[in-house]
Design a protein around this motif. Sequence first.
Motif, PDB file in Angstrom:
ATOM      1  N   ALA A  23       1.071  -1.100   0.639  1.00 37.22           N
ATOM      2  CA  ALA A  23       0.234   0.078  -0.172  1.00 37.22           C
ATOM      3  C   ALA A  23       0.723   1.288   0.036  1.00 37.22           C
ATOM      4  N   LEU A  24       1.445   1.520   0.618  1.00 38.15           N
ATOM      5  CA  LEU A  24       2.753   2.253   0.681  1.00 38.15           C
ATOM      6  C   LEU A  24       3.488   2.615  -0.757  1.00 38.15           C
ATOM      7  N   ALA A  25       3.795   1.472  -1.332  1.00 39.18           N
ATOM      8  CA  ALA A  25       4.379   1.763  -2.704  1.00 39.18           C
ATOM      9  C   ALA A  25       3.739   2.070  -3.653  1.00 39.18           C
ATOM     10  N   LEU A  26       2.242   1.591  -3.163  1.00 37.22           N
ATOM     11  CA  LEU A  26       1.587   2.405  -4.906  1.00 37.22           C
ATOM     12  C   LEU A  26       0.807   4.086  -4.142  1.00 37.22           C
ATOM     13  N   GLY A  27       0.849   4.018  -3.086  1.00 35.90           N
ATOM     14  CA  GLY A  27       0.711   5.515  -2.692  1.00 35.90           C
ATOM     15  C   GLY A  27       1.925   6.642  -3.056  1.00 35.90           C
ATOM     16  N   ALA A  28       3.178   5.518  -3.709  1.00 34.01           N
ATOM     17  CA  ALA A  28       4.785   6.641  -3.524  1.00 34.01           C
ATOM     18  C   ALA A  28       4.618   6.428  -4.961  1.00 34.01           C
ATOM     19  N   THR A  29       4.538   5.675  -6.194  1.00 37.44           N
ATOM     20  CA  THR A  29       4.382   5.637  -6.710  1.00 37.44           C
ATOM     21  C   THR A  29       3.235   6.696  -7.091  1.00 37.44           C
ATOM     22  N   ALA A  50      13.511   9.279  -5.180  1.00 39.82           N
ATOM     23  CA  ALA A  50      13.241   9.138  -3.535  1.00 39.82           C
ATOM     24  C   ALA A  50      11.331   8.872  -3.123  1.00 39.82           C
ATOM     25  N   CYS A  51      11.191   9.104  -3.727  1.00 39.97           N
ATOM     26  CA  CYS A  51       9.678   7.895  -3.145  1.00 39.97           C
ATOM     27  C   CYS A  51       9.580   6.777  -3.439  1.00 39.97           C
ATOM     28  N   CYS A  52      10.205   6.503  -4.316  1.00 39.99           N
ATOM     29  CA  CYS A  52      10.308   5.084  -4.357  1.00 39.99           C
ATOM     30  C   CYS A  52      11.300   4.187  -2.842  1.00 39.99           C
ATOM     31  N   ALA A  53      12.719   4.807  -2.928  1.00 41.90           N
ATOM     32  CA  ALA A  53      13.594   5.006  -2.060  1.00 41.90           C
ATOM     33  C   ALA A  53      13.222   5.317  -0.662  1.00 41.90           C
ATOM     34  N   ALA A  54      12.458   5.747  -0.418  1.00 37.64           N
ATOM     35  CA  ALA A  54      11.840   6.203   1.021  1.00 37.64           C
ATOM     36  C   ALA A  54      10.934   4.809   1.318  1.00 37.64           C
ATOM     37  N   VAL A  55      10.120   4.249   0.987  1.00 34.07           N
ATOM     38  CA  VAL A  55       9.076   2.599   0.694  1.00 34.07           C
ATOM     39  C   VAL A  55      10.240   1.629   1.087  1.00 34.07           C
TER      40      VAL A  55
END
Length: 76
Positions: A23-29, A50-55
């Motif tokens: 769910a976090l990855a979907l939101g980050a992408t 950066a969004c993907c790396a944070a997840v």
Amino acid sequence: MLTRIRRLFTIRTKFEAFAVIYALALGATDRGMHYVAHYPGAGGKLLFLACCAAVMMGGGKIIDAVEMQAQLGYLD
């Protein structure tokens, strides 16, 4: 009563951890795609990464925490 509610938001198994990470990855992408649309070029792509790396970093910590709780025998 509050402990019952708190138990609903506790990640106990690896399956639950992977579901949260997904769910976090979907939101980050999705957020990353907005960055790419608003900041064309290298800046938007760097923000997307950066969004993907944070997840990835957060997901690793979540999985480590679930494994540690299993090793130590926490039932809560």
